[in-house]
Design a protein around this motif. Sequence first.
Motif, PDB file in Angstrom:
ATOM      1  N   ARG A  13      19.627  40.035  48.817  1.00  0.00           N
ATOM      2  CA  ARG A  13      18.724  39.645  47.718  1.00  0.00           C
ATOM      3  C   ARG A  13      19.324  40.025  46.376  1.00  0.00           C
ATOM      4  O   ARG A  13      19.266  39.250  45.420  1.00  0.00           O
ATOM      5  CB  ARG A  13      17.355  40.279  47.904  1.00  0.00           C
ATOM      6  N   GLY A  17      20.238  36.531  45.074  1.00  0.00           N
ATOM      7  CA  GLY A  17      18.868  36.205  44.691  1.00  0.00           C
ATOM      8  C   GLY A  17      18.752  35.485  43.360  1.00  0.00           C
ATOM      9  O   GLY A  17      17.791  34.761  43.123  1.00  0.00           O
ATOM     10  N   ASN A  18      19.749  35.657  42.490  1.00  0.00           N
ATOM     11  CA  ASN A  18      19.759  34.989  41.183  1.00  0.00           C
ATOM     12  C   ASN A  18      21.015  34.149  40.989  1.00  0.00           C
ATOM     13  O   ASN A  18      21.432  33.901  39.862  1.00  0.00           O
ATOM     14  CB  ASN A  18      19.650  36.023  40.058  1.00  0.00           C
ATOM     15  N   ALA A  19      21.593  33.720  42.096  1.00  0.00           N
ATOM     16  CA  ALA A  19      22.831  32.942  42.030  1.00  0.00           C
ATOM     17  C   ALA A  19      22.534  31.465  42.277  1.00  0.00           C
ATOM     18  O   ALA A  19      21.418  31.091  42.619  1.00  0.00           O
ATOM     19  CB  ALA A  19      23.829  33.459  43.071  1.00  0.00           C
ATOM     20  N   ALA A  20      23.543  30.644  42.094  1.00  0.00           N
ATOM     21  CA  ALA A  20      23.449  29.210  42.367  1.00  0.00           C
ATOM     22  C   ALA A  20      24.654  28.804  43.208  1.00  0.00           C
ATOM     23  O   ALA A  20      25.706  29.442  43.158  1.00  0.00           O
ATOM     24  CB  ALA A  20      23.430  28.411  41.066  1.00  0.00           C
ATOM     25  N   ASP A  37      27.177  33.782  40.147  1.00  0.00           N
ATOM     26  CA  ASP A  37      26.212  34.420  39.250  1.00  0.00           C
ATOM     27  C   ASP A  37      26.975  34.847  38.004  1.00  0.00           C
ATOM     28  O   ASP A  37      28.005  34.252  37.690  1.00  0.00           O
ATOM     29  CB  ASP A  37      25.492  35.581  39.947  1.00  0.00           C
ATOM     30  N   ASP A  38      26.500  35.850  37.299  1.00  0.00           N
ATOM     31  CA  ASP A  38      27.152  36.258  36.054  1.00  0.00           C
ATOM     32  C   ASP A  38      28.291  37.256  36.262  1.00  0.00           C
ATOM     33  O   ASP A  38      28.905  37.707  35.312  1.00  0.00           O
ATOM     34  CB  ASP A  38      26.121  36.830  35.084  1.00  0.00           C
ATOM     35  N   SER A  81      19.835  26.663  42.203  1.00  0.00           N
ATOM     36  CA  SER A  81      19.629  28.111  42.172  1.00  0.00           C
ATOM     37  C   SER A  81      18.838  28.584  43.377  1.00  0.00           C
ATOM     38  O   SER A  81      17.916  27.905  43.842  1.00  0.00           O
ATOM     39  CB  SER A  81      18.870  28.509  40.906  1.00  0.00           C
ATOM     40  N   THR A  83      16.073  30.708  45.101  1.00  0.00           N
ATOM     41  CA  THR A  83      14.775  31.260  44.707  1.00  0.00           C
ATOM     42  C   THR A  83      14.313  32.355  45.664  1.00  0.00           C
ATOM     43  O   THR A  83      13.531  33.216  45.282  1.00  0.00           O
ATOM     44  CB  THR A  83      13.685  30.172  44.645  1.00  0.00           C
ATOM     45  N   GLU A  84      14.803  32.300  46.899  1.00  0.00           N
ATOM     46  CA  GLU A  84      14.445  33.320  47.879  1.00  0.00           C
ATOM     47  C   GLU A  84      15.512  33.347  48.961  1.00  0.00           C
ATOM     48  O   GLU A  84      16.068  32.319  49.340  1.00  0.00           O
ATOM     49  CB  GLU A  84      13.088  32.997  48.507  1.00  0.00           C
ATOM     50  N   ASP A  98      15.736  26.087  44.227  1.00  0.00           N
ATOM     51  CA  ASP A  98      14.795  25.661  43.192  1.00  0.00           C
ATOM     52  C   ASP A  98      14.374  24.198  43.307  1.00  0.00           C
ATOM     53  O   ASP A  98      13.435  23.779  42.632  1.00  0.00           O
ATOM     54  CB  ASP A  98      15.344  25.949  41.795  1.00  0.00           C
TER      55      ASP A  98
END
Length: 148
Positions: A13, A17-20, A37-38, A81, A83-84, A98
């Motif tokens: 997560r 969790g915040n990646a694409a 991600d970043d 992206s 989302t879960e 997403d």
Amino acid sequence: MNTDTVAANALIRAAIGNAAVESYGLSHQILILEFRDDKPADHLLSLGEIKVSSNVVVDEGLILNEEERVLLLFSKVNLRSVTEVHCDDEANLTISFDNGVQLHFSGRSHDGYEPWQLGRALDEGGYLVIAQDGGGYAIWDCTQEETH
């Protein structure tokens, strides 16, 4: 929930969790999804000989082998992206995106080996989660180590 499942969930997560999805395809005949991600290094999900399913219906009229069907599913999440994401005690992995697409990766491999693994280069402060056939996880986590 087993303690290794709890640890695997926390790590995956935090990782994607915040990646694409950055890319998908075959690497050395292994199906892969690459997430960005970043951080400087991407996250790589590699799949063994497993069943991949989705809430997306692939047209039955298309004559596709299993690999082609999975690649078509991956095309539905390219550049989308996360989302879960979660895994369970049987090493099943589910990733939601997403656009409403969900991908389900079986924790059972056809050949008895690891069904899937997710990671980023350990020498770059990365991690590796390897699902064990039928349940359990091998986990290496270098994300908390300080670099000097």
